[in-house]
Design a protein around this motif. Structure first.
Motif, PDB file in Angstrom:
ATOM      1  N   HIS A 177     147.313 -36.437  53.572  1.00  0.00           N
ATOM      2  CA  HIS A 177     148.625 -36.515  52.919  1.00  0.00           C
ATOM      3  C   HIS A 177     149.492 -35.326  53.317  1.00  0.00           C
ATOM      4  CE1 HIS A 177     147.989 -40.025  50.486  1.00  0.00           C
ATOM      5  NE2 HIS A 177     146.915 -39.519  49.898  1.00  0.00           N
ATOM      6  N   GLU A 178     148.972 -34.457  54.176  1.00  0.00           N
ATOM      7  CA  GLU A 178     149.711 -33.270  54.607  1.00  0.00           C
ATOM      8  C   GLU A 178     150.596 -33.644  55.791  1.00  0.00           C
ATOM      9  OE1 GLU A 178     149.599 -30.448  53.013  1.00  0.00           O
ATOM     10  OE2 GLU A 178     147.943 -30.921  51.636  1.00  0.00           O
ATOM     11  N   MET A 179     151.831 -34.050  55.501  1.00  0.00           N
ATOM     12  CA  MET A 179     152.702 -34.586  56.546  1.00  0.00           C
ATOM     13  C   MET A 179     153.129 -33.527  57.566  1.00  0.00           C
ATOM     14  SD  MET A 179     152.741 -37.741  55.825  1.00  0.00           S
ATOM     15  CE  MET A 179     151.838 -38.458  54.458  1.00  0.00           C
ATOM     16  N   GLY A 180     153.390 -32.326  57.087  1.00  0.00           N
ATOM     17  CA  GLY A 180     153.760 -31.258  58.021  1.00  0.00           C
ATOM     18  C   GLY A 180     152.632 -30.957  58.994  1.00  0.00           C
ATOM     19  N   PHE A 181     151.418 -30.970  58.479  1.00  0.00           N
ATOM     20  CA  PHE A 181     150.244 -30.735  59.318  1.00  0.00           C
ATOM     21  C   PHE A 181     150.074 -31.859  60.329  1.00  0.00           C
ATOM     22  CE2 PHE A 181     145.539 -31.029  59.882  1.00  0.00           C
ATOM     23  CZ  PHE A 181     145.370 -29.816  60.531  1.00  0.00           C
ATOM     24  N   ALA A 182     150.233 -33.098  59.887  1.00  0.00           N
ATOM     25  CA  ALA A 182     150.120 -34.238  60.794  1.00  0.00           C
ATOM     26  C   ALA A 182     151.164 -34.153  61.904  1.00  0.00           C
ATOM     27  CB  ALA A 182     150.267 -35.546  60.017  1.00  0.00           C
ATOM     28  N   ARG A 183     152.374 -33.765  61.548  1.00  0.00           N
ATOM     29  CA  ARG A 183     153.439 -33.632  62.549  1.00  0.00           C
ATOM     30  C   ARG A 183     153.082 -32.570  63.590  1.00  0.00           C
ATOM     31  NH1 ARG A 183     159.325 -34.204  62.399  1.00  0.00           N
ATOM     32  NH2 ARG A 183     159.250 -34.730  60.180  1.00  0.00           N
ATOM     33  N   GLU A 184     152.439 -31.500  63.130  1.00  0.00           N
ATOM     34  CA  GLU A 184     152.124 -30.377  64.013  1.00  0.00           C
ATOM     35  C   GLU A 184     150.926 -30.641  64.914  1.00  0.00           C
ATOM     36  OE1 GLU A 184     150.757 -25.667  63.642  1.00  0.00           O
ATOM     37  OE2 GLU A 184     151.033 -26.902  61.850  1.00  0.00           O
ATOM     38  N   ILE A 185     149.891 -31.277  64.373  1.00  0.00           N
ATOM     39  CA  ILE A 185     148.607 -31.317  65.073  1.00  0.00           C
ATOM     40  C   ILE A 185     148.340 -32.621  65.822  1.00  0.00           C
ATOM     41  CG2 ILE A 185     147.245 -32.219  63.134  1.00  0.00           C
ATOM     42  CD1 ILE A 185     145.009 -30.349  63.924  1.00  0.00           C
ATOM     43  N   ALA A 186     148.930 -33.733  65.369  1.00  0.00           N
ATOM     44  CA  ALA A 186     148.520 -35.046  65.867  1.00  0.00           C
ATOM     45  C   ALA A 186     149.063 -35.349  67.258  1.00  0.00           C
ATOM     46  CB  ALA A 186     148.968 -36.138  64.896  1.00  0.00           C
ATOM     47  N   ASP A 187     148.253 -36.040  68.036  1.00  0.00           N
ATOM     48  CA  ASP A 187     148.746 -36.681  69.259  1.00  0.00           C
ATOM     49  C   ASP A 187     149.394 -38.006  68.894  1.00  0.00           C
ATOM     50  OD1 ASP A 187     147.731 -34.795  71.279  1.00  0.00           O
ATOM     51  OD2 ASP A 187     145.767 -35.432  70.578  1.00  0.00           O
ATOM     52  N   ARG A 188     148.786 -38.703  67.940  1.00  0.00           N
ATOM     53  CA  ARG A 188     149.358 -39.937  67.412  1.00  0.00           C
ATOM     54  C   ARG A 188     149.217 -39.960  65.902  1.00  0.00           C
ATOM     55  NH1 ARG A 188     146.647 -45.039  69.522  1.00  0.00           N
ATOM     56  NH2 ARG A 188     144.885 -43.671  70.031  1.00  0.00           N
ATOM     57  N   VAL A 189     150.217 -40.512  65.250  1.00  0.00           N
ATOM     58  CA  VAL A 189     150.174 -40.725  63.800  1.00  0.00           C
ATOM     59  C   VAL A 189     150.125 -42.228  63.568  1.00  0.00           C
ATOM     60  CG1 VAL A 189     151.419 -40.475  61.620  1.00  0.00           C
ATOM     61  CG2 VAL A 189     151.406 -38.598  63.277  1.00  0.00           C
ATOM     62  N   ILE A 190     149.233 -42.640  62.664  1.00  0.00           N
ATOM     63  CA  ILE A 190     149.078 -44.055  62.333  1.00  0.00           C
ATOM     64  C   ILE A 190     149.447 -44.244  60.865  1.00  0.00           C
ATOM     65  CG2 ILE A 190     147.387 -45.908  62.055  1.00  0.00           C
ATOM     66  CD1 ILE A 190     145.875 -44.643  64.427  1.00  0.00           C
ATOM     67  N   PHE A 191     150.366 -45.142  60.613  1.00  0.00           N
ATOM     68  CA  PHE A 191     150.743 -45.461  59.239  1.00  0.00           C
ATOM     69  C   PHE A 191     150.111 -46.793  58.848  1.00  0.00           C
ATOM     70  CE2 PHE A 191     153.766 -47.756  56.391  1.00  0.00           C
ATOM     71  CZ  PHE A 191     153.493 -47.016  55.245  1.00  0.00           C
ATOM     72  N   THR A 192     149.304 -46.761  57.785  1.00  0.00           N
ATOM     73  CA  THR A 192     148.653 -47.974  57.305  1.00  0.00           C
ATOM     74  C   THR A 192     149.217 -48.377  55.948  1.00  0.00           C
ATOM     75  OG1 THR A 192     146.861 -46.765  56.174  1.00  0.00           O
ATOM     76  CG2 THR A 192     146.494 -47.362  58.487  1.00  0.00           C
ATOM     77  N   ASP A 193     149.236 -49.652  55.721  1.00  0.00           N
ATOM     78  CA  ASP A 193     149.641 -50.165  54.407  1.00  0.00           C
ATOM     79  C   ASP A 193     149.071 -51.569  54.252  1.00  0.00           C
ATOM     80  OD1 ASP A 193     151.019 -50.039  51.913  1.00  0.00           O
ATOM     81  OD2 ASP A 193     152.554 -51.375  52.729  1.00  0.00           O
ATOM     82  N   GLY A 194     148.518 -51.853  53.080  1.00  0.00           N
ATOM     83  CA  GLY A 194     147.988 -53.177  52.812  1.00  0.00           C
ATOM     84  C   GLY A 194     146.854 -53.582  53.728  1.00  0.00           C
ATOM     85  N   GLY A 195     146.074 -52.607  54.196  1.00  0.00           N
ATOM     86  CA  GLY A 195     144.929 -52.930  55.033  1.00  0.00           C
ATOM     87  C   GLY A 195     145.247 -53.178  56.486  1.00  0.00           C
ATOM     88  N   ARG A 196     146.470 -52.874  56.884  1.00  0.00           N
ATOM     89  CA  ARG A 196     146.882 -53.084  58.277  1.00  0.00           C
ATOM     90  C   ARG A 196     147.528 -51.828  58.855  1.00  0.00           C
ATOM     91  NH1 ARG A 196     148.243 -58.199  55.898  1.00  0.00           N
ATOM     92  NH2 ARG A 196     147.142 -59.920  56.933  1.00  0.00           N
ATOM     93  N   ILE A 197     147.476 -51.704  60.167  1.00  0.00           N
ATOM     94  CA  ILE A 197     148.251 -50.666  60.835  1.00  0.00           C
ATOM     95  C   ILE A 197     149.672 -51.195  60.991  1.00  0.00           C
ATOM     96  CG2 ILE A 197     148.594 -49.387  62.984  1.00  0.00           C
ATOM     97  CD1 ILE A 197     145.561 -49.313  63.337  1.00  0.00           C
ATOM     98  N   VAL A 198     150.589 -50.545  60.302  1.00  0.00           N
ATOM     99  CA  VAL A 198     151.983 -50.982  60.319  1.00  0.00           C
ATOM    100  C   VAL A 198     152.706 -50.423  61.531  1.00  0.00           C
ATOM    101  CG1 VAL A 198     154.176 -50.884  59.056  1.00  0.00           C
ATOM    102  CG2 VAL A 198     152.025 -51.190  57.810  1.00  0.00           C
ATOM    103  N   GLU A 199     152.403 -49.153  61.846  1.00  0.00           N
ATOM    104  CA  GLU A 199     153.115 -48.490  62.944  1.00  0.00           C
ATOM    105  C   GLU A 199     152.283 -47.318  63.436  1.00  0.00           C
ATOM    106  OE1 GLU A 199     157.625 -46.707  63.838  1.00  0.00           O
ATOM    107  OE2 GLU A 199     157.147 -47.630  61.898  1.00  0.00           O
ATOM    108  N   MET A 200     152.334 -47.078  64.746  1.00  0.00           N
ATOM    109  CA  MET A 200     151.677 -45.897  65.294  1.00  0.00           C
ATOM    110  C   MET A 200     152.506 -45.361  66.446  1.00  0.00           C
ATOM    111  SD  MET A 200     148.400 -47.079  67.611  1.00  0.00           S
ATOM    112  CE  MET A 200     147.695 -48.274  66.485  1.00  0.00           C
ATOM    113  N   GLY A 201     152.397 -44.043  66.646  1.00  0.00           N
ATOM    114  CA  GLY A 201     153.137 -43.428  67.728  1.00  0.00           C
ATOM    115  C   GLY A 201     153.032 -41.921  67.650  1.00  0.00           C
ATOM    116  N   PRO A 202     153.693 -41.215  68.556  1.00  0.00           N
ATOM    117  CA  PRO A 202     153.694 -39.751  68.496  1.00  0.00           C
ATOM    118  C   PRO A 202     154.393 -39.274  67.230  1.00  0.00           C
ATOM    119  CG  PRO A 202     155.233 -40.538  70.169  1.00  0.00           C
ATOM    120  CD  PRO A 202     154.456 -41.731  69.702  1.00  0.00           C
TER     121      PRO A 202
END
Length: 254
Positions: A208-233
């Motif tokens: 849930h640490e969005m600032g950390f995810a923005r800093e460290i991730a190569d890709r961020v995956i957003f899930t909702d309702g048991g599905r991957i809704v969106e993924m990208g840098p």
């Protein structure tokens, strides 16, 4: 060892390959057809609302949660078959949980050494040397003779990270590892994870640490309702999300 582990794999292939993954608890379908490939050295951050299947997803990768349908390959090896060697799998895939799960009657050093000694049957002197190096890495060398109850929550979580790394895994899973911590101790744990990731460890994090995810991730995956809704840098997901549901979620948490 099972036939699922007699497969060649090269680093140009996905280190984790999830295909058509479904998981239900009773009549409630938690994961509804997840497809995801992770490459060696990648850092993936999974974000989304509570109940969206994030933790269930990563718990399937090391066999803690059995699946109903689909396939998961780790280093080219099918790990969702009936004959999978769970010990071999968990040697490859380290995991750190929200709760530290340290043994309260064992010292910090003993906690870090325990799995390689008892599970892998490695020599005590070799494991002790590696454990001490890892405690220094997480900046807790001076705490090796202390017991978990004498440490802060953030310190205990760093011990848990060192304990998992002591098994020398090929990849690490982190499931909401800062969720139970006081705000002032979150940063020290995130810094430890960042160091692990920047040294080239493949990492999949539910956070849930969005600032950390923005800093460290190569890709961020957003899930909702048991599905991957969106993924990208991170720049795309946080600054220019394409899906309406992603925009709605981020407007609530940023």
């Amino acid at each position: 060892m099972s036939t699922e582990y007699a497969v060649s794999w090269s680093p140009d292939q996905p280190i984790i390959d999830i295909r058509g993954l479904h998981k239900s608890f009773g009549n409630f379908e938690v994961l509804k057809g997840i497809d995801l490939s992770v490459h060696q050295g990648e850092v993936i951050c999974i974000i989304g609302p509570s109940g969206s299947g994030k933790s269930t997803l990563i718990r399937t990768i090391n066999g803690l949660t059995p699946i109903n349908k689909g396939e998961i390959f780790v280093e080219g090896q099918l790990i969702t078959g009936p004959k999978v060697d769970k010990l071999a799998l968990r040697r490859k895939v380290g995991m750190v949980f929200q709760q530290y799960n340290l043994f309260p009657h064992r010292t910090v050093l003993d906690n870090v050494m325990m799995a390689p000694r008892l599970v892998l049957k490695e020599p005590k002197a070799e494991v002790r040397e590696r454990a001490r190096a890892l405690l220094a890495k997480v900046r807790l060398a001076e705490k090796e003779d202390h017991f978990p109850g004498e440490l802060s929550g953030g310190q205990q979580q760093r011990v848990a990270i060192a304990r998992s790394l002591c098994m020398r895994p090929d990849m690490m899973l982190f499931d909401e590892v800062t969720a139970a911590l006081d705000p002032e101790t979150v940063k020290e744990v995130l810094n430890t994870i960042k160091e692990v990731a920047t040294e080239g460890m493949t990492c999949v994090l539910v956070t849930h640490e969005m600032g950390f995810a923005r800093e460290i991730a190569d890709r961020v995956i957003f899930t909702d309702g048991g599905r991957i809704v969106e993924m990208g840098p991170p720049a795309q997901i946080f600054s220019d999300p394409q899906d309406t549901r992603t925009k709605e979620f981020l407007s609530q948490v940023l």
